[in-house]
Write an enzyme that holds these catalytic residues in place. Structure first.
Site, short mmCIF file in Angstrom:
data_model
loop_
_atom_site.label_atom_id
_atom_site.label_comp_id
_atom_site.label_asym_id
_atom_site.label_seq_id
_atom_site.Cartn_x
_atom_site.Cartn_y
_atom_site.Cartn_z
N ILE A 190 0.84 -1.20 0.00
CA ILE A 190 0.00 0.00 0.00
C ILE A 190 0.88 1.25 0.00
O ILE A 190 0.65 2.19 -0.77
CB ILE A 190 -0.96 0.00 1.21
CG1 ILE A 190 -1.90 -1.22 1.11
CG2 ILE A 190 -1.76 1.30 1.27
CD1 ILE A 190 -2.72 -1.47 2.37
N ARG A 199 -3.86 1.80 10.49
CA ARG A 199 -4.68 1.41 11.63
C ARG A 199 -4.70 2.58 12.61
O ARG A 199 -3.68 3.24 12.80
CB ARG A 199 -4.09 0.19 12.34
CG ARG A 199 -4.33 -1.13 11.65
CD ARG A 199 -5.80 -1.57 11.74
NE ARG A 199 -6.03 -2.83 11.06
CZ ARG A 199 -6.35 -2.95 9.77
NH1 ARG A 199 -6.49 -1.90 9.01
NH2 ARG A 199 -6.55 -4.16 9.25
N GLU A 219 -12.35 1.96 16.86
CA GLU A 219 -13.47 1.87 15.91
C GLU A 219 -14.58 1.00 16.48
O GLU A 219 -14.29 -0.02 17.10
CB GLU A 219 -12.98 1.26 14.59
CG GLU A 219 -12.14 2.25 13.83
CD GLU A 219 -11.56 1.68 12.55
OE1 GLU A 219 -12.14 0.74 11.98
OE2 GLU A 219 -10.52 2.19 12.13
N HIS A 242 -13.56 4.07 7.59
CA HIS A 242 -12.75 2.90 7.21
C HIS A 242 -13.19 2.31 5.86
O HIS A 242 -13.69 1.18 5.79
CB HIS A 242 -12.82 1.83 8.32
CG HIS A 242 -11.65 0.89 8.30
ND1 HIS A 242 -11.12 0.31 9.43
CD2 HIS A 242 -10.90 0.42 7.27
CE1 HIS A 242 -10.11 -0.47 9.11
NE2 HIS A 242 -9.94 -0.43 7.79
#
Ligand code: GLV
Ligand code: GLV
Length: 324
Positions: free
Chosen positions: A158, A240, A269, A287
């Protein structure tokens, strides 16, 4: 008896049909049905394999009570919801969904950079409130991307996809990673390695976080490190939530210590720190890094193939997504 697979909540695409056509008995849970340890632990007793979500606590207790499991495939690239060591010691395979979501997630990182650097949220809110009174030389002055410097913490797939996009915007790219990445990745991304994160931070106009959450990366951006950033800098987190000390981040935004933040992930979350909701120039997303139809369908197939391969006792060496 056919082997049994639990998909803990509905996922898009053909994963369920694929598993059924491969001869497995498939049960699909409902949203949030297995977000508590007790429910997950009890339900898994009936199954040989499972496709789980980030919200499912696949911890030591759950795994120990279910040693009959052969594989748990997490419908995510990150697997910090799973006790991998416990799985390893019980001989349960763990899989994830790397690669297929990297481009979609990098798009969201760039979306957050564009949105924060040009104050999109405030600008659009004002227009919707009927307060747009015409073009204005002083209105919503943002910051240019061209020629700036970005730092990426976590140069996995990523991080690399973010770097390629940043080069397209003529942004210089630095990165910090546990290990220096290989030369071909550095060449492809034109990113420069910084062995010490503390040396990189003062150079960054934009800081991207895309590392997995581990004990080593927990709060890798804390109050001290926020103070190493320039006051014009913007932080983007698509990794995260707990990579950043959220309390310290909210204070830095509110006091003007940094200029903005774009967050797709949060420490607790689905709770959002109340101070973040009040912080200026902050774009908060629920998210959605991997949330494209193409990516979510590919994630499902990748998880399902790992489950089928393990349950059929076929060779897993060619699978790209077996964690243990
Ligand atoms: C989502 O956050 C993932 O890890 O895939
Ligand atoms: C994982 O693939 C990452 O890029 O962090």
């Amino acid at each position: 008896m056919p082997k049994r697979v639990l998909i803990t909540e509905p996922i898009p695409g053909k994963a369920e049909a694929y598993l059924k056509s491969a001869g497995f008995e498939v049960t699909v849970g409902t949203r949030k049905e297995f977000d508590e340890e007790q429910a997950l632990k009890a339900a898994l007793n009936e199954f040989d394999g499972a496709i789980t979500m980030l919200s499912n606590p696949v911890n030591k207790t759950v795994l120990k009570e279910n040693p009959q499991l052969k594989i748990v495939a997490n419908y995510a690239v990150g697997y910090n919801n799973i006790d991998v060591e416990a799985a390893r010691s019980l001989g349960i395979h763990i899989a994830n969904t790397p690669d297929v979501l990297s481009e979609a997630t990098a798009d969201i990182a760039l979306l957050l950079l564009l949105a924060t650097s040009r104050k999109i949220r405030e600008a659009e809110d004002q227009l919707r409130q009927g307060e747009f009174d015409g073009w204005h030389p002083l209105g919503f002055l943002g910051t240019e991307l061209h020629g700036k410097t970005a730092g990426i913490v976590g140069m996995g797939r990523i991080g690399g996809a973010i770097a390629r996009r940043l080069r397209g915007f003529s942004i210089n790219v630095l990165y910090h990673n546990r290990n220096r990445v290989n030369e071909s990745v550095e060449q492809q991304t034109e990113a420069t390695y910084c062995a010490e994160i503390d040396d990189m931070l003062p150079m960054c106009d934009f800081l991207f976080l895309s590392s997995p959450l581990t004990p080593q990366t927990h709060h890798i951006i804390n109050e001290t490190r926020l103070h190493l950033l320039k006051s014009e800098s913007i932080i983007i987190n698509t990794g995260r939530g707990p990579l950043i000390d959220e309390e310290a981040l909210a204070s830095a935004l509110i006091s003007g210590k940094i200029a903005g933040a774009g967050l797709d992930v949060f420490e607790k979350e689905p709770e959002i720190h109340p101070s973040l909701l009040k912080a200026p120039n902050t774009v908060l997303l629920p998210h959605i890094g991997s949330a494209t139809r193409e990516t979510r369908e590919a994630m499902g197939m990748m998880a399902a193939k790992a489950v089928a391969t393990v349950l059929n006792e076929e060779d897993i060496r060619d699978l790209p997504n077996i964690v243990v």
